[in-house]
Enzyme design. Structure first.
Site, short mmCIF file in Angstrom:
data_model
loop_
_atom_site.label_atom_id
_atom_site.label_comp_id
_atom_site.label_asym_id
_atom_site.label_seq_id
_atom_site.Cartn_x
_atom_site.Cartn_y
_atom_site.Cartn_z
N GLY A 97 0.83 -1.20 0.00
CA GLY A 97 0.00 0.00 0.00
C GLY A 97 0.86 1.24 0.00
N SER A 98 0.31 2.31 0.55
CA SER A 98 0.99 3.61 0.47
C SER A 98 2.03 3.77 1.58
CB SER A 98 -0.06 4.71 0.60
OG SER A 98 -0.63 4.65 1.89
N GLY A 151 1.95 2.43 5.35
CA GLY A 151 3.06 1.51 5.64
C GLY A 151 3.79 1.91 6.91
N GLU A 159 5.54 -3.39 0.97
CA GLU A 159 5.69 -3.03 -0.44
C GLU A 159 4.93 -1.73 -0.64
OE1 GLU A 159 7.52 -4.37 -2.61
OE2 GLU A 159 7.84 -6.44 -2.00
#
Ligand code: NAD
Length: 469
Positions: A218-219, A223, A240
């Site tokens: 995600g963003s 994160g 990620e």
């Protein structure tokens, strides 16, 4: 209206409450998904913990189950493709393609051997070193590629002997929920649980005491929250996150030859790809030509509802993402940039934004410095290659990047200097294959997915030290 169900302990489960999912091409509802309650989250965690005790023990049974799952997922692609497009927006061929290709991860990990047990022998003692699964894995996915990114977690986690509690994005949960139901006939109860819900479900999932590993895509802002929350309980994490990939064109580039892959490296999935080209650096001498060529290609792109044949670019998946793109383009316009093509949202109820190419723009502008994650591409001239490389690296992100030239030696030399997890040379790239590690450096993530590295990330090392008789 479609009422989707969660999968908990193999059973189809609704919720006391539910939330609506909107078709981004039309603004009309596609269906409703259950809002997972705290008690249902506990039930999913308990089921995963119970299933772990048997699932971890039999590697041969896991292989067989994962191969069966691959066949089932492949078979489901035609049926689930339209639902994927209705909730996410991309062209139907790309939805079917993502589901079909995602099955390859199940086959790949079914056949991949866990790195061998190693033995170290001393005269007086022997050390046996092996890998074991971590236990229950909590997995969260974003809305831009929900099935593929879920499979990057499910396949290696299950192959290593873990069990999974998966939570897709609340913007695009329906295809993942449907997949959970399909796989419930193939996997033992509790091995894969699929939940849906608005926040605070993701937060509660990370904070739950049961999972020992959190695998998150995600963003960057989320994160960081996930990393902080996981730290409270010293859970393992793989993150990620986002990117701001630079494409660097060298002075010998054949513009006609690279135009199509360069365009799609930035605009495929309407720019909503973590590893999309998000800024283009062009030798000043070629700047006008490249800007015009990209603008012409963007002008010719067929934008529309992904269910219509021939559509190349769908809508943004969420209204927030469309507003974000609009804001970045307006900011660039206010800073004196030229909108070579596009620049406006399209009328109607869908979340469409014209494919946009922006010139007369420099580093320091939000559209260049931030991750836009949408169809607005800044094109920036440079005079000196060293300067272009250092601008590409002057970013908190480090996911990917690309180099475009006829000279492969020069391309490799530039690639070596880019501070990113991956670099592509003269290609928009296909979806990264199961064999190769995928991940970023700096703010783009911690750890990698895929390949044997992705499998090892769902294991912990275990050492047994034995006195020699
Ligand atoms: P997001 O961070 O908003 O959401 C990702 C997931 O986290 C969703 O399931 C969301 O519901 C959940 N979530 C929200 N708050 C949470 C919390 N406090 N704790 C735990 N989970 C929470 O990201 P998004 O907007 O859905 O996705 C777009 C971003 O994802 C972009 O930045 C893109 O670059 C990135 N991305 C990265 C990769 C990669 O492999 N590196 C791949 C695809 C997308």
């Amino acid at each position: 209206m479609r009422q989707s169900l969660m999968t908990i302990d193999g059973e189809a489960v609704g919720g006391d409450d539910s939330f609506e999912i909107i078709n981004p091409a039309t603004g009309a509802p596609v269906g409703r998904a259950p809002q997972c309650s705290p008690a249902q989250l506990d039930a999913a965690m308990n089921a995963a913990q119970r299933a772990f005790t048997t699932w971890r023990q039999d590697a041969a049974a896991r292989r067989e189950a994962l191969h069966r799952a691959a066949t089932v997922v492949r078979k489901s692609a035609q049926e689930l493709g339209p639902l994927f497009t209705e909730e996410q927006g991309r062209p139907l061929f790309a939805s079917i393609g993502e589901i079909t290709y995602s099955a390859d991860w199940l086959d790949y990990y079914a056949d991949l051997e866990m790195p061998d047990e190693s033995v170290v022998t001393y005269p007086d003692r022997t050390l046996e070193i092996s890998r074991r699964p971590v236990g229950v894995v909590g997995a969260m996915t974003p809305w831009n590629a929900p099935i593929l990114l879920a499979m990057w977690k499910i396949a290696p986690a299950l192959a290593a002997g873990n069990t999974v509690v998966l939570k897709p994005s609340p913007f695009t949960p329906l295809t993942t929920l449907a997949l959970g139901r399909i796989l419930a006939d193939t996997l033992p109860p509790g091995v894969l649980n699929v939940l849906s819900g608005l926040e605070p479900l993701g937060r509660d999932l990370v904070a739950h005491p049961t999972p020992r590993k959190i695998s998150f895509t995600g963003s960057v802002p989320t994160g960081k929250l996930v990393a902080a929350a996981a730290a409270q309980d010293l859970k393992l994490i793989t993150l990620e996150l986002g990117g701001n990939d630079a494409a660097i064109l060298l002075d010998d580039v054949d513009i006609d030859a690279v135009l199509e892959p360069l365009f799609f490296s930035a605009f495929a999935n309407t720019g909503q790809i973590c590893e999309a080209t998000k800024r283009v650096y062009v030798p000043r001498r070629l700047y006008g030509k490249v800007l015009d060529a990209l603008a012409d290609r963007a002008r010719a792109a067929r934008v529309g509802n992904g269910l219509e044949p021939g559509v190349e670019l769908g809508p943004l998946t969420t209204p927030f993402q469309r507003d974000h793109i609009e804001e970045l383009v307006e900011d660039a316009r206010a800073a004196g940039a030229t909108i070579a093509v596009g620049g406006r949202r399209l009328p109607g109820d869908g979340y469409f934004f014209e494919p946009t190419v922006v010139g007369d723009i420099e580093d320091g502008t939000r559209l260049v410095d931030e991750e836009q994650f949408g169809p607005a591409l800044p094109v920036i001239p440079y005079t000196d290659l060293d300067e272009a490389i250092s601008r590409a690296n002057r970013s908190p992100y480090g996911l990917g990047g690309s180099v475009w030239t006829k000279d492969l030696d020069r391309a490799r030399a530039v690639a070596r200097r880019l501070d990113t997890g991956r670099v592509r040379i003269n290609t928009a790239g296909q979806i990264p294959p199961p064999e190769a590690p995928f991940g970023g450096v700096k703010w783009s993530g911690i750890g990698v997915e895929n390949g044997p590295w992705g499998l090892a990330a769902f294991t912990e090392l275990h050492v047994t030290e034995i006195a020699n008789p």
